[in-house]
Design a protein around this motif. Structure first.
Motif, PDB file in Angstrom:
ATOM      1  N   PHE A   1      35.963  79.941 116.732  1.00 36.50           N
ATOM      2  CA  PHE A   1      37.258  80.513 116.383  1.00 36.50           C
ATOM      3  C   PHE A   1      37.598  81.714 117.262  1.00 36.50           C
ATOM      4  O   PHE A   1      36.706  82.380 117.800  1.00 36.50           O
ATOM      5  CB  PHE A   1      37.270  80.931 114.907  1.00 36.50           C
ATOM      6  CG  PHE A   1      37.149  79.774 113.958  1.00 36.50           C
ATOM      7  CD1 PHE A   1      38.274  79.124 113.486  1.00 36.50           C
ATOM      8  CD2 PHE A   1      35.901  79.316 113.573  1.00 36.50           C
ATOM      9  CE1 PHE A   1      38.170  78.046 112.635  1.00 36.50           C
ATOM     10  CE2 PHE A   1      35.780  78.232 112.723  1.00 36.50           C
ATOM     11  CZ  PHE A   1      36.913  77.595 112.254  1.00 36.50           C
ATOM     12  N   THR A   2      38.879  81.979 117.405  1.00 40.68           N
ATOM     13  CA  THR A   2      39.336  83.111 118.188  1.00 40.68           C
ATOM     14  C   THR A   2      38.815  84.423 117.619  1.00 40.68           C
ATOM     15  O   THR A   2      38.507  85.362 118.357  1.00 40.68           O
ATOM     16  CB  THR A   2      40.882  83.143 118.226  1.00 40.68           C
ATOM     17  OG1 THR A   2      41.361  81.884 118.695  1.00 40.68           O
ATOM     18  CG2 THR A   2      41.386  84.251 119.127  1.00 40.68           C
ATOM     19  N   ASP A   3      38.708  84.492 116.307  1.00 36.41           N
ATOM     20  CA  ASP A   3      38.244  85.696 115.624  1.00 36.41           C
ATOM     21  C   ASP A   3      37.395  85.252 114.433  1.00 36.41           C
ATOM     22  O   ASP A   3      37.824  84.408 113.648  1.00 36.41           O
ATOM     23  CB  ASP A   3      39.443  86.526 115.143  1.00 36.41           C
ATOM     24  CG  ASP A   3      39.064  87.940 114.716  1.00 36.41           C
ATOM     25  OD1 ASP A   3      37.882  88.158 114.372  1.00 36.41           O
ATOM     26  OD2 ASP A   3      39.950  88.815 114.706  1.00 36.41           O
ATOM     27  N   THR A   4      36.192  85.784 114.322  1.00 41.60           N
ATOM     28  CA  THR A   4      35.341  85.414 113.184  1.00 41.60           C
ATOM     29  C   THR A   4      35.797  86.069 111.886  1.00 41.60           C
ATOM     30  O   THR A   4      35.347  85.687 110.808  1.00 41.60           O
ATOM     31  CB  THR A   4      33.877  85.815 113.434  1.00 41.60           C
ATOM     32  OG1 THR A   4      33.777  87.248 113.576  1.00 41.60           O
ATOM     33  CG2 THR A   4      33.335  85.125 114.683  1.00 41.60           C
ATOM     34  N   ARG A   5      36.694  87.046 111.989  1.00 36.34           N
ATOM     35  CA  ARG A   5      37.248  87.664 110.783  1.00 36.34           C
ATOM     36  C   ARG A   5      38.363  86.779 110.230  1.00 36.34           C
ATOM     37  O   ARG A   5      39.296  86.427 110.944  1.00 36.34           O
ATOM     38  CB  ARG A   5      37.768  89.060 111.088  1.00 36.34           C
ATOM     39  CG  ARG A   5      36.666  90.037 111.510  1.00 36.34           C
ATOM     40  CD  ARG A   5      37.236  91.326 112.040  1.00 36.34           C
ATOM     41  NE  ARG A   5      38.028  91.075 113.256  1.00 36.34           N
ATOM     42  CZ  ARG A   5      38.664  92.017 113.935  1.00 36.34           C
ATOM     43  NH1 ARG A   5      38.603  93.272 113.534  1.00 36.34           N
ATOM     44  NH2 ARG A   5      39.347  91.707 115.023  1.00 36.34           N
ATOM     45  N   VAL A   6      38.242  86.422 108.951  1.00 34.26           N
ATOM     46  CA  VAL A   6      39.152  85.458 108.332  1.00 34.26           C
ATOM     47  C   VAL A   6      39.832  86.091 107.109  1.00 34.26           C
ATOM     48  O   VAL A   6      39.168  86.398 106.114  1.00 34.26           O
ATOM     49  CB  VAL A   6      38.402  84.189 107.891  1.00 34.26           C
ATOM     50  CG1 VAL A   6      39.361  83.184 107.250  1.00 34.26           C
ATOM     51  CG2 VAL A   6      37.672  83.565 109.081  1.00 34.26           C
ATOM     52  N   PRO A   7      41.154  86.308 107.162  1.00 32.37           N
ATOM     53  CA  PRO A   7      41.861  86.809 105.984  1.00 32.37           C
ATOM     54  C   PRO A   7      41.793  85.799 104.842  1.00 32.37           C
ATOM     55  O   PRO A   7      41.807  84.588 105.070  1.00 32.37           O
ATOM     56  CB  PRO A   7      43.307  86.977 106.484  1.00 32.37           C
ATOM     57  CG  PRO A   7      43.187  87.064 107.976  1.00 32.37           C
ATOM     58  CD  PRO A   7      42.040  86.171 108.330  1.00 32.37           C
ATOM     59  N   PHE A   8      41.714  86.295 103.617  1.00 31.99           N
ATOM     60  CA  PHE A   8      41.648  85.397 102.464  1.00 31.99           C
ATOM     61  C   PHE A   8      42.386  85.982 101.260  1.00 31.99           C
ATOM     62  O   PHE A   8      42.595  87.195 101.163  1.00 31.99           O
ATOM     63  CB  PHE A   8      40.189  85.119 102.067  1.00 31.99           C
ATOM     64  CG  PHE A   8      39.505  86.291 101.410  1.00 31.99           C
ATOM     65  CD1 PHE A   8      39.592  86.504 100.041  1.00 31.99           C
ATOM     66  CD2 PHE A   8      38.783  87.204 102.174  1.00 31.99           C
ATOM     67  CE1 PHE A   8      38.978  87.587  99.438  1.00 31.99           C
ATOM     68  CE2 PHE A   8      38.165  88.298 101.584  1.00 31.99           C
ATOM     69  CZ  PHE A   8      38.272  88.490 100.204  1.00 31.99           C
ATOM     70  N   ASP A   9      42.774  85.089 100.365  1.00 29.68           N
ATOM     71  CA  ASP A   9      43.247  85.427  99.026  1.00 29.68           C
ATOM     72  C   ASP A   9      42.414  84.615  98.053  1.00 29.68           C
ATOM     73  O   ASP A   9      42.345  83.381  98.177  1.00 29.68           O
ATOM     74  CB  ASP A   9      44.727  85.096  98.846  1.00 29.68           C
ATOM     75  CG  ASP A   9      45.642  86.094  99.520  1.00 29.68           C
ATOM     76  OD1 ASP A   9      46.000  87.091  98.872  1.00 29.68           O
ATOM     77  OD2 ASP A   9      45.982  85.871 100.712  1.00 29.68           O
ATOM     78  N   ALA A  10      41.736  85.287  97.123  1.00 38.91           N
ATOM     79  CA  ALA A  10      40.886  84.591  96.162  1.00 38.91           C
ATOM     80  C   ALA A  10      41.330  84.922  94.742  1.00 38.91           C
ATOM     81  O   ALA A  10      41.734  86.057  94.451  1.00 38.91           O
ATOM     82  CB  ALA A  10      39.425  84.988  96.359  1.00 38.91           C
TER      83      ALA A  10
END
Length: 265
Positions: free
Chosen positions: A201-210
């Motif tokens: 992936f371009t960035d290993t940081r992944v925004p999320f909503d849980a």
């Protein structure tokens, strides 16, 4: 939960993810949701995979939306998962209306009605740690097991309080998780799977909503992935929804003779 296990063969495969191909690289119900926000939000979310394992089984729906070059494609799925046994099955509906069945077991993915020259009555077997994205998006769905495991890498999270989701009151958390950190904290085949995804992936940081219920169980999670491909950047929003905990789930693996051994176009 019942799983029928059989010896299987594998073939060289190329996979789909909403029309974009990724190359193989070889490579308990407590917490803020139940306690009214008295615990660190990040710790509550990181614990989600363990709470699901204690919960046992559930029904699942998935939705993966990909945007590339101005084109938006959506793949939806329905099925069931055993979080303690780490197995599950999804039936995906592709944009053109075709259906693909996917069976998940530790380290492996089986796909039926794959197309691309595979006979309709045959399955394709994939070792997920040979995929450059660890099968987070390649198969057309982020399976609920992996979607939850990704939350072990939460870097930060905010508790946004209770909100109504499809008629249920759920605790909403928003933040960023890191695939690399999740891989370090995971165990077994999941650790290898996520480790392979780090470079995909371009960035290993992944925004999320849980969204968690009053027992701390993960009920819905949405991850936003970014990677290079399709002649430019690709954005993938992957949503998993869980319900009907304790429902019976049966996963049957293909016989050896049902697995396609040829190359897939």
């Amino acid at each position: 939960m019942r799983v029928s296990r059989r010896t299987l063969t594998s073939g060289k495969v190329a996979l789909f993810a909403a029309g974009v191909t990724l190359a193989a690289s070889g490579c308990t119900g407590t917490g803020a949701a139940a306690q009214g926000g008295t615990e660190d939000a990040g710790e509550v979310v990181r614990r989600a995979p363990d709470v699901l394992a204690d919960a046992g089984t559930s029904r699942a729906t998935t939705a993966m939306q990909m945007v590339t070059g101005g084109t938006r494609i959506t793949i939806e799925g329905r099925g069931g998962f055993d979080f303690a046994g780490r197995t599950g099955e999804l039936r995906l509906t592709l944009p053109e209306g075709d259906a693909v069945t996917e069976v998940f077991v530790p380290g492996l993915l089986y796909m039926k009605n794959r197309g691309a020259g595979v006979p309709a009555d045959k399955w394709v077997r994939i070792d997920v740690d040979t995929l450059s994205d660890g099968n987070l998006v390649t198969g057309g769905a982020t399976d609920p097991l992996t979607a939850a495991e990704l939350l072990r890498g939460v870097a930060h999270a905010a508790d946004l309080g209770w909100t109504d989701v499809d008629g249920e009151s759920l605790r909403h958390y928003r933040g960023v998780t890191d695939i690399a950190v999740a891989a370090e904290r995971a165990t077994g085949e999941t650790r290898e799977q996520l480790a392979c995804a780090v470079g995909g992936f371009t960035d290993t940081r992944v925004p999320f909503d849980a969204y968690l219920d009053g027992q701390g169980r993960l009920r819905k999670v949405r991850h936003q992935f970014s990677f290079a491909g399709g002649g430019g950047g690709v954005e993938v929003a992957s949503t998993v929804t869980l319900e009907d905990f304790g429902a019976p789930v049966q996963v049957v693996l293909p016989d050896t003779g049902e697995v396609y051994a040829g190359a897939v176009a």
